[in-house]
Design an enzyme around this catalytic site. Structure first.
Site, PDB file in Angstrom:
ATOM      1  N   ASP A 266      74.265   9.617  10.197  1.00  0.00           N
ATOM      2  CA  ASP A 266      73.903   8.969  11.541  1.00  0.00           C
ATOM      3  C   ASP A 266      72.344   9.180  11.340  1.00  0.00           C
ATOM      4  O   ASP A 266      72.146   9.981   9.764  1.00  0.00           O
ATOM      5  CB  ASP A 266      74.632   9.240  13.134  1.00  0.00           C
ATOM      6  CG  ASP A 266      74.182   8.184  14.033  1.00  0.00           C
ATOM      7  OD1 ASP A 266      72.283   7.886  14.587  1.00  0.00           O
ATOM      8  OD2 ASP A 266      75.168   7.379  14.668  1.00  0.00           O
TER       9      ASP A 266
ATOM     10  N   HIS B 210      70.523   8.292   9.376  1.00  0.00           N
ATOM     11  CA  HIS B 210      69.560   7.204   9.811  1.00  0.00           C
ATOM     12  C   HIS B 210      68.055   7.568  10.319  1.00  0.00           C
ATOM     13  O   HIS B 210      67.276   7.324  11.045  1.00  0.00           O
ATOM     14  CB  HIS B 210      70.137   6.635  11.447  1.00  0.00           C
ATOM     15  CG  HIS B 210      71.584   5.898  10.960  1.00  0.00           C
ATOM     16  ND1 HIS B 210      72.014   5.371  11.837  1.00  0.00           N
ATOM     17  CD2 HIS B 210      71.996   5.941   9.889  1.00  0.00           C
ATOM     18  CE1 HIS B 210      73.377   5.023  11.679  1.00  0.00           C
ATOM     19  NE2 HIS B 210      73.803   5.274  10.472  1.00  0.00           N
TER      20      HIS B 210
END
Ligand SMILES: *[C@@H]1O[C@H](CO)[C@@H](O)[C@H](O)[C@H]1NC(C)=O
Ligand SMILES: *[C@@H]1O[C@H](CO)[C@@H](O)[C@H](O)[C@H]1NC(C)=O
Ligand SMILES: *[C@@H]1O[C@H](CO)[C@@H](O)[C@H](O)[C@H]1NC(C)=O
Ligand SMILES: *[C@@H]1O[C@H](CO)[C@@H](O)[C@H](O)[C@H]1NC(C)=O
Ligand SMILES: *[C@@H]1O[C@H](CO)[C@@H](O)[C@H](O)[C@H]1NC(C)=O
Ligand SMILES: *[C@@H]1O[C@H](CO)[C@@H](O)[C@H](O)[C@H]1NC(C)=O
Length: 417
Positions: A223, A246
């Protein structure tokens, strides 16, 4: 008292008893075996260190040893002005979520209300997240009893003057490091690793935090490498490598109508490799408040899907008009010296809302080109994005010049904010 006597009865520790300020968890009953629970030993050692009369005491997790520790909280305030938590060996989490049955599932190792704490060393904190990943609703939505919340590996709550450095954090069940309610915090030289396909395994998450510096850190997870949450200010992120993951994200902010206050964020000297985003700001349409004075500078991209992105409609459902009159103001955001490759066509994406435009955006020296497998010219997309472009900007800027109306609205929000 009993502990003290036990330690002092050990001949080899005579010297340690009288004058050392090192407190080795082995001396408090910790067992070098990841099948034996060392939690109570860690808590006992912490109690002694936290109440110690000596200056600058150190709780030591010794080299070449591995300890199983169940969910625990190291609580302050402590007597000494400064406390060290030195990790040279390995701290391992219980492999099964059932170990959290009687504990807060949002955290594994937590420090609460401690001032002047330094957590450091060349050792490892291993979250053994597989058991949680394996039942996460994100990846197993149809599974009955799937979980959305999983423990953060190391959480700092209500802290002041803290440092975290050197250690290697791996495979957390969810976020690796979280700061909540912290003032003056230096993170340096961490290595954070989890497979790129693991659910919500953010590297570092900040919330209610100010005066935070993150330097010389390498993060590759499933993430955000770093996410900056609500109520944050004076955050400096320098010399960071991010990927897989991310990207570095300010947000998401304003979920559930939260009043956002985020200001003075600097992100500088960052290398993104193969991430889904680079420099990202994301706010919920239903949010309120502001994000202002943000600088992203000297950023390098290797095959990044959204190198530069603002999304002011994050999480909004298509066609829903209800909250269109709300939103988080985003202003004074500078993107300077961006180089590298984009894995998607829209390399610059400023997707702002009509009711809360993005104001005073600066694009300064941006040179992005298509990643090898992308057979398309790059483009910019702007919706309600106002500001200026300086120097070479490629793909060409689509910012609009600030209108008088936008200036007035901006001025009003500054006065109110
Ligand atoms: C460690 O755990 C094993 C297996 O549960 C147990 O037999 C052993 O006694 C434990 N060792 C100590 C020192 O408690
Ligand atoms: C999760 O892991 C356990 C233990 O390894 C395994 O028995 C189980 O089948 C896994 N569940 C899923 C949904 O993968
Ligand atoms: C982290 O988890 C992955 C997936 O279970 C595993 O392949 C990897 O070896 C683990 N990393 C470490 C350092 O244990
Ligand atoms: C941290 O300490 C400083 C100096 O004592 C103080 O001004 C500040 O309010 C403290 N912050 C928190 C969150 O306790
Ligand atoms: C960032 O990295 C450079 C080059 O390695 C180093 O000289 C500099 O001191 C680092 N900055 C910080 C704040 O650590
Ligand atoms: C901008 O945001 C809207 C609303 O979420 C979305 O439908 C649209 O696809 C976005 N445009 C781009 C270019 O990302």
């Amino acid at each position: 008292m009993l502990i003290f006597q036990l330690v002092c009865m050990n001949i080899t520790l005579q010297y340690a008893c009288s004058s050392s300020n090192h407190f080795d968890v082995l001396d408090y009953g910790a067992i070098n075996n990841i099948n034996n629970d060392s939690s109570q030993a860690f808590l006992n050692a912490w109690k002694v260190v936290c109440n110690s009369e000596v200056d600058n005491p150190t709780l030591l997790v010794p080299r070449w040893k591995s300890f199983l520790v169940n969910p625990i909280v190291f609580t302050g305030p402590c007597k000494p002005d400064n406390i060290n938590f030195q990790i040279l060996g390995e701290i391992v989490a219980p492999p099964l979520p059932s170990a959290w049955e009687k504990h807060d599932p949002s955290q594994w190792l937590a420090f609460n209300g401690v001032r002047g704490l330094r957590v450091y060393g060349s050792g490892t904190v291993n979250g053994q997240g597989f058991g949680w990943w394996n039942q996460s609703c994100k990846y197993h939505p149809a599974m009955s009893g799937c979980t959305k919340l999983a423990p953060t590996a190391v959480k700092f709550l209500s802290c002041n003057e803290t440092a975290l450095s050197g250690i290697h954090l791996i495979n957390s069940s969810q976020t690796h490091v979280t700061l909540v309610g912290c003032d003056t915090f230096h993170i340096d030289n961490l290595l954070i690793e989890a497979p790129g396909n693991t659910p919500n395994t953010d590297g570092i998450h900040l919330q209610h935090a100010r005066n935070v510096i993150i330097t010389n850190t390498e993060i590759g997870t499933g993430d955000d490498c770093i996410s900056v949450g609500d109520y944050t200010s004076n955050i400096d992120i320098l010399n960071v490598t991010c990927g897989p993951g991310h990207g570095i994200s300010i947000g998401s902010l304003g979920r559930g109508g939260n009043y956002v206050q985020v200001s003075n964020i600097v992100v500088k000297n960052v290398y993104f490799k193969g991430t889904t985003n680079g420099a990202r700001i994301k706010t919920w349409q239903e949010g309120r408040g502001f994000v202002r004075r943000v600088i992203f500078e000297n950023i390098f991209f290797n095959t990044v899907k959204n190198p530069l992105i603002i999304d002011q409609h994050y999480g909004s459902i298509k066609g829903s008009q209800i909250k269109e009159s709300m939103g988080v103001w985003i202003s004074d955001v500078t993107y300077r010296n961006f180089y590298g490759t984009s894995a998607s066509q829209v390399a610059i994406n400023l997707n702002c809302s009509e009711s809360r435009t993005c104001n005073h955006i600066t694009l300064d020296s941006i040179m992005l080109w298509p990643a090898p497998r992308l057979d398309k010219e790059l483009t910019s997309y702007c919706s309600n994005g106002y500001g200026v472009a300086i120097g070479v900007v490629h793909p060409p800027s689509c910012l609009q010049q600030t209108t008088n109306m936008a200036k007035i609205i901006d001025l009003l929000t500054r006065i109110k904010g």
